[in-house]
Design a protein around this motif. Structure first.
Motif, PDB file in Angstrom:
ATOM      1  N   ASP A 107      34.075 -67.052 -46.051  1.00 50.51           N
ATOM      2  CA  ASP A 107      35.346 -67.713 -46.310  1.00 50.51           C
ATOM      3  C   ASP A 107      35.226 -68.531 -47.592  1.00 50.51           C
ATOM      4  O   ASP A 107      34.266 -68.375 -48.352  1.00 50.51           O
ATOM      5  N   GLY A 108      36.192 -69.403 -47.833  1.00 49.57           N
ATOM      6  CA  GLY A 108      36.152 -70.198 -49.055  1.00 49.57           C
ATOM      7  C   GLY A 108      34.910 -71.056 -49.148  1.00 49.57           C
ATOM      8  O   GLY A 108      34.294 -71.175 -50.218  1.00 49.57           O
ATOM      9  N   GLY A 109      34.517 -71.657 -48.032  1.00 50.74           N
ATOM     10  CA  GLY A 109      33.312 -72.483 -48.028  1.00 50.74           C
ATOM     11  C   GLY A 109      32.071 -71.672 -48.342  1.00 50.74           C
ATOM     12  O   GLY A 109      31.171 -72.135 -49.053  1.00 50.74           O
ATOM     13  N   SER A 110      32.019 -70.443 -47.823  1.00 46.39           N
ATOM     14  CA  SER A 110      30.867 -69.574 -48.088  1.00 46.39           C
ATOM     15  C   SER A 110      30.759 -69.253 -49.578  1.00 46.39           C
ATOM     16  O   SER A 110      29.667 -69.264 -50.153  1.00 46.39           O
ATOM     17  N   ILE A 111      31.902 -68.959 -50.200  1.00 54.13           N
ATOM     18  CA  ILE A 111      31.888 -68.635 -51.628  1.00 54.13           C
ATOM     19  C   ILE A 111      31.444 -69.847 -52.440  1.00 54.13           C
ATOM     20  O   ILE A 111      30.622 -69.733 -53.361  1.00 54.13           O
ATOM     21  N   ALA A 112      31.970 -71.027 -52.104  1.00 56.78           N
ATOM     22  CA  ALA A 112      31.583 -72.242 -52.831  1.00 56.78           C
ATOM     23  C   ALA A 112      30.090 -72.501 -52.689  1.00 56.78           C
ATOM     24  O   ALA A 112      29.392 -72.776 -53.672  1.00 56.78           O
ATOM     25  N   ARG A 113      29.581 -72.393 -51.455  1.00 61.34           N
ATOM     26  CA  ARG A 113      28.147 -72.633 -51.234  1.00 61.34           C
ATOM     27  C   ARG A 113      27.297 -71.593 -51.953  1.00 61.34           C
ATOM     28  O   ARG A 113      26.233 -71.913 -52.499  1.00 61.34           O
ATOM     29  N   SER A 114      27.753 -70.356 -51.954  1.00 56.20           N
ATOM     30  CA  SER A 114      26.963 -69.302 -52.594  1.00 56.20           C
ATOM     31  C   SER A 114      26.882 -69.518 -54.102  1.00 56.20           C
ATOM     32  O   SER A 114      25.840 -69.279 -54.718  1.00 56.20           O
TER      33      SER A 114
END
Length: 479
Positions: A107-114
């Protein structure tokens, strides 16, 4: 138009296929941009080959693999098939995506963390990262994505923010690297990385990559007041629409119904989400008058300090504080971007090495802000510089005055291992320093010191501030 809130394995696979198609189509274009570190015209070919290897690994999977399995295969394939420096960078980005997708959700959080993790991995993988290259574009995208996610952004909003920041950073790479400026091109690796982001956005939007706008965004839509009566899961509705606006109020009639009020520039998405979540009636829209414009601060001072009491001291003096550490450059840039200030003064306080200073200075070009470093070698000299900062003075004048204050202060420390008492050590060091002049002594101390007795013994004013995390017992400044 609605967009998926997360990507499953099938969509990740489709994104990889889009990326391969686009990188292959733009191979010659990216090769032609390749003038750094050597003009061997292979960046486009290397990135396309690496992405092809990643996709081939995914296509070995059987059944209906979830996002974690697809992301893991992309990482394995890209690392094994990485070609050239740009391919290695791409593989680290995909490795970061796999790490963030380990729970099966992208999700959006996953993309930001990645993206944040990718910055760390790439920075570690390259012996001497150079700003004005793919690392600059990657970092700008990561900072924007992290800020958007922290504000409750959706997957689409996070990726859009990353794409827009990446485009700005890429356009500014010639201002950071002379060889690009002389050749009249932008960075090749940064261009290839931006292709990854643009194909991801296209996959989320369900559009062709070439339809992604490459011009400055249009003026924002008007702010609308949306009100309606809702029946259904109110908590779920609140979770889904709160990132889409502000001034959200839900006046509950009972546990499963109530009147909803929200201000949003994306009213269509609010309404669509509400209808998809429950039953909507008595829907009303009203255009709100433009809100008064609140100017961003003209200038911010960012100080690198250990967490704790000394950081609080800097905050009270008006600085934004960032703790030192492996990702300190990204955290400084995140603070700079979120402040929206036009000017930045950085107080490194001896806690940034030369490479980190260069990275911060060049990376700020991506945000088009004026940047100045004041040479503060210790925390105590940073306090001296901050105490004379004049927010109304031009940045050059302010930085000059702060530099004068910092360089005029002589400093020393009391180490953690010493013979005798701390007071005796401080007194002895201060006497030696005052022998060549001085009217004030400033102490940052992690232990108790009798300030009145010390001031009486030395015959000068002594100020002491509690400071933990120094790495030594006391830091002394004489001016």
């Amino acid at each position: 138009m609605s967009h998926p809130r997360e990507l499953d394995g099938s969509r990740l696979h489709d994104w990889a296929a889009r990326a391969v198609t686009e990188l292959s189509a733009r191979r010659a274009e990216i090769n032609a941009l390749n003038v750094f570190p050597v003009p061997d015209a292979d960046t486009g070919s290397n990135m396309a080959h690496t992405m092809e290897a990643a996709l081939a690994e995914v296509e070995k999977l059987t059944g209906s693999p979830d996002a974690a399995a697809v992301a893991g295969a992309l990482a394995v394939g890209s690392v094994r098939g990485a070609r050239g420096n740009s391919g290695l960078v791409l593989s680290q980005v995909l490795r970061a995506v796999a790490d963030s997708a380990s729970n099966g959700c992208v999700d959006g959080g996953s993309i930001a963390r990645s993206l944040i993790l990718a910055v760390q991995l790439v920075d570690r993988a390259i012996a001497e990262p150079v700003e004005g290259t793919v690392i600059t574009v990657l970092r700008a995208a990561a900072v924007a994505a992290e800020s958007c996610d922290a504000a409750g952004g959706t997957l689409h909003q996070v990726v859009t923010a990353a794409v827009e920041a990446g485009r700005t950073a890429l356009a500014n790479t010639p201002s950071q690297l002379e060889v690009l400026r002389e050749a009249g091109v932008v960075d090749a690796g940064g261009t290839g990385f931006l292709v990854l982001l643009e194909t991801l956005l296209a996959e989320i939007e369900g559009t062709a990559v070439h339809e992604t706008p490459r011009v400055a965004p249009a003026a924002p839509a008007p702010d609308l007041e949306v009100t309606f009566f809702y029946s259904g899961d109110l908590d779920l509705l609140q979770t889904r629409i709160s990132p889409l606006g502000d001034s959200l109020v839900i006046a509950r009639a009972d546990d499963t119904s109530g009147r909803v009020h929200i201000h949003s520039r994306d009213a269509g998405q609010v309404i669509e989400t509400a209808y998809a979540t429950g039953q909507v009636s008595d829907l009303r829209l009203e255009v709100l008058p433009d809100a008064p414009q609140v100017d961003a601060p003209r200038r911010v001072v960012v100080a690198v300090t250990p967490p704790g009491s000394v950081a609080e001291l800097y905050r009270e003096a008006g600085a934004i504080v960032v703790a030192p550490g492996e990702d300190v450059v990204s955290r400084i840039l995140s603070q700079v971007r979120s402040s929206r200030a036009q000017e930045l003064i950085l107080l490194p306080n001896g806690l940034l090495d030369r490479r980190q200073l260069v990275s911060v200075e060049r990376a700020t070009h991506a945000f088009e802000q004026t940047f100045t470093i004041v040479p503060t070698g210790r925390l105590v000299t940073g306090i001296a510089a901050l105490s004379v900062h004049d927010a109304d003075a031009p940045i050059g004048v302010a930085a000059y005055t702060m530099t004068e204050a910092a360089t005029a202060m002589r400093t020393d420390i009391v180490p953690t291992t010493l013979n005798g008492s701390v007071e005796d050590a401080v007194s002895g060091i201060c006497r030696d320093m005052l022998a060549t002049g001085g009217e004030h002594v400033i102490l940052l101390t992690g232990t108790e010191v009798d300030v009145e007795k010390l001031s009486e013994d030395l015959g000068v004013e002594v100020l002491a501030f509690p400071a933990d995390g120094l790495g030594h017992l006391v830091e002394i400044g004489v001016e």
